[in-house]
Write a protein that holds these residues in place. Sequence first.
Motif, PDB file in Angstrom:
ATOM      1  N   CYS A 170      -4.627 -12.160   2.282  1.00 16.90           N
ATOM      2  CA  CYS A 170      -4.551 -12.115   0.834  1.00 16.90           C
ATOM      3  C   CYS A 170      -3.158 -12.323   0.319  1.00 16.90           C
ATOM      4  O   CYS A 170      -2.938 -12.374  -0.865  1.00 16.90           O
ATOM      5  CB  CYS A 170      -5.028 -10.760   0.334  1.00 16.90           C
ATOM      6  SG  CYS A 170      -6.756 -10.501   0.548  1.00 16.90           S
ATOM      7  N   HIS A 189     -11.376  -4.761  -4.832  1.00 17.95           N
ATOM      8  CA  HIS A 189     -12.293  -5.348  -3.842  1.00 17.95           C
ATOM      9  C   HIS A 189     -11.995  -4.691  -2.499  1.00 17.95           C
ATOM     10  O   HIS A 189     -11.100  -3.860  -2.405  1.00 17.95           O
ATOM     11  CB  HIS A 189     -12.181  -6.875  -3.784  1.00 17.95           C
ATOM     12  CG  HIS A 189     -10.836  -7.393  -3.371  1.00 17.95           C
ATOM     13  ND1 HIS A 189      -9.710  -7.240  -4.135  1.00 17.95           N
ATOM     14  CD2 HIS A 189     -10.429  -8.071  -2.247  1.00 17.95           C
ATOM     15  CE1 HIS A 189      -8.683  -7.795  -3.527  1.00 17.95           C
ATOM     16  NE2 HIS A 189      -9.087  -8.299  -2.379  1.00 17.95           N
ATOM     17  N   HIS A 219     -10.846  -5.714   0.555  1.00 15.63           N
ATOM     18  CA  HIS A 219      -9.842  -6.138   1.548  1.00 15.63           C
ATOM     19  C   HIS A 219      -8.808  -5.044   1.811  1.00 15.63           C
ATOM     20  O   HIS A 219      -8.378  -4.343   0.903  1.00 15.63           O
ATOM     21  CB  HIS A 219      -9.139  -7.424   1.081  1.00 15.63           C
ATOM     22  CG  HIS A 219     -10.005  -8.638   1.187  1.00 15.63           C
ATOM     23  ND1 HIS A 219      -9.811  -9.769   0.427  1.00 15.63           N
ATOM     24  CD2 HIS A 219     -11.081  -8.898   1.988  1.00 15.63           C
ATOM     25  CE1 HIS A 219     -10.735 -10.679   0.752  1.00 15.63           C
ATOM     26  NE2 HIS A 219     -11.514 -10.172   1.689  1.00 15.63           N
ATOM     27  N   ASP A 261      -5.700  -4.971   2.382  1.00 13.86           N
ATOM     28  CA  ASP A 261      -4.389  -4.928   1.724  1.00 13.86           C
ATOM     29  C   ASP A 261      -4.511  -4.410   0.285  1.00 13.86           C
ATOM     30  O   ASP A 261      -3.537  -4.411  -0.462  1.00 13.86           O
ATOM     31  CB  ASP A 261      -3.696  -6.300   1.766  1.00 13.86           C
ATOM     32  CG  ASP A 261      -4.506  -7.402   1.124  1.00 13.86           C
ATOM     33  OD1 ASP A 261      -5.751  -7.290   1.090  1.00 13.86           O
ATOM     34  OD2 ASP A 261      -3.911  -8.387   0.653  1.00 13.86           O
ATOM     35  N   HIS A 262      -5.732  -3.951  -0.068  1.00 17.35           N
ATOM     36  CA  HIS A 262      -5.973  -3.321  -1.378  1.00 17.35           C
ATOM     37  C   HIS A 262      -6.590  -1.926  -1.238  1.00 17.35           C
ATOM     38  O   HIS A 262      -6.564  -1.152  -2.180  1.00 17.35           O
ATOM     39  CB  HIS A 262      -6.894  -4.204  -2.238  1.00 17.35           C
ATOM     40  CG  HIS A 262      -6.298  -5.542  -2.557  1.00 17.35           C
ATOM     41  ND1 HIS A 262      -5.732  -5.839  -3.776  1.00 17.35           N
ATOM     42  CD2 HIS A 262      -6.133  -6.650  -1.785  1.00 17.35           C
ATOM     43  CE1 HIS A 262      -5.266  -7.089  -3.747  1.00 17.35           C
ATOM     44  NE2 HIS A 262      -5.485  -7.594  -2.547  1.00 17.35           N
ATOM     45  N   HIS A 285     -13.568 -13.862  -5.640  1.00 15.74           N
ATOM     46  CA  HIS A 285     -12.783 -13.738  -4.402  1.00 15.74           C
ATOM     47  C   HIS A 285     -13.668 -13.144  -3.299  1.00 15.74           C
ATOM     48  O   HIS A 285     -13.568 -13.512  -2.134  1.00 15.74           O
ATOM     49  CB  HIS A 285     -11.571 -12.857  -4.709  1.00 15.74           C
ATOM     50  CG  HIS A 285     -10.691 -12.559  -3.549  1.00 15.74           C
ATOM     51  ND1 HIS A 285      -9.974 -13.521  -2.876  1.00 15.74           N
ATOM     52  CD2 HIS A 285     -10.409 -11.375  -2.930  1.00 15.74           C
ATOM     53  CE1 HIS A 285      -9.287 -12.941  -1.898  1.00 15.74           C
ATOM     54  NE2 HIS A 285      -9.537 -11.651  -1.908  1.00 15.74           N
ATOM     55  N   ASP A 307      -7.677  -9.942  -6.716  1.00 16.56           N
ATOM     56  CA  ASP A 307      -7.439 -11.238  -6.067  1.00 16.56           C
ATOM     57  C   ASP A 307      -8.230 -12.383  -6.702  1.00 16.56           C
ATOM     58  O   ASP A 307      -8.322 -13.471  -6.112  1.00 16.56           O
ATOM     59  CB  ASP A 307      -7.733 -11.140  -4.571  1.00 16.56           C
ATOM     60  CG  ASP A 307      -6.589 -10.482  -3.821  1.00 16.56           C
ATOM     61  OD1 ASP A 307      -5.599 -10.104  -4.480  1.00 16.56           O
ATOM     62  OD2 ASP A 307      -6.675 -10.344  -2.592  1.00 16.56           O
TER      63      ASP A 307
END
Length: 298
Positions: free
Chosen positions: A17, A91, A93, A95-96, A168, A187
């Motif tokens: 991402c 969302h 992922h 990295d979130h 995304h 994203d």
Amino acid sequence: MQGKLIRFALLLAAFTCGTGSAQDFSKIQVKAEKLNDSITMLTGAGGNLALVVGKDSSFLVDDQYEQMAPKIKAAIDAITKQPVRFVINTHWHMDHTGGNETMGKMDAVIVAHDNVRKRMSAKQVVDFIGQTYEPSPDKALPVVTFQDGVTFHLNGETIRVTHLPNGHTDGDAIVHFQKSNIIHMGDLFFNGFYPFIDTYSGGSVDGVIAACDKVLAMADDATRLIPGHGPLARKADLQAYRDMLVATSQRIKAQMKEGKKMEDIIAANPTADYDVKWGKGFMTPKRYVEMLYKNLLK
Ligand SMILES: [Zn+2]
């Protein structure tokens, strides 16, 4: 061993991402950019955060990687004495959502779209980047989920969270701070470089374009937009991003209609005139074209 593998996957997820290279988290600082009296944008490794503080409690949008959690907590502590009461995930992922477990253990209520909890609860195989993600621990899972949206009334601010379908991923939400005229887009918006669109997770380029159109209709020239990755943006930046997505995806659709093979479309360099501005992020022009082709095949 499994922990090590997961950590390796998280490091590689930097490619998913964001930022373009495997990261040494020890060197990364969390930077705070104050947008008004109550809202601060925080950046570090992974997705951009928004922190809302006030007399009621504090509220956080996304929480980056697990490894960043102590630094994010320290950055929040420097801004407010209030504990984080709610965390919204834009969302699933990592990295979130990687800081969710830390936030969950501190009794923050984690809120997200139904599909965020569903995906975090089960093994995920993001084939385009060759990554497998194990199910997240219980404390990291959203405890309140929604189908279409949810609204928070905190610190004199109305915070409207709205699901936008199949962009995304299949669990994206935008967060609109109505009084402050600020929108966190997760994203659905990569400001300044070609995006990753996660076909495995139900994402589609047409969904991202529809999401951009929705936000463009909500925004005015004073609106500040927090992208999932990249610097703070204005409406004109989102318009340029949307127009780039439309132009590049239409070119690839046209070549696919002519029956061209993926390798030939990539070799024809169909995004060449956009590459100078958008092709310097973690998605190289070739990877971007490959991603769009595979996305549009679905
Ligand atoms: Zn993402």
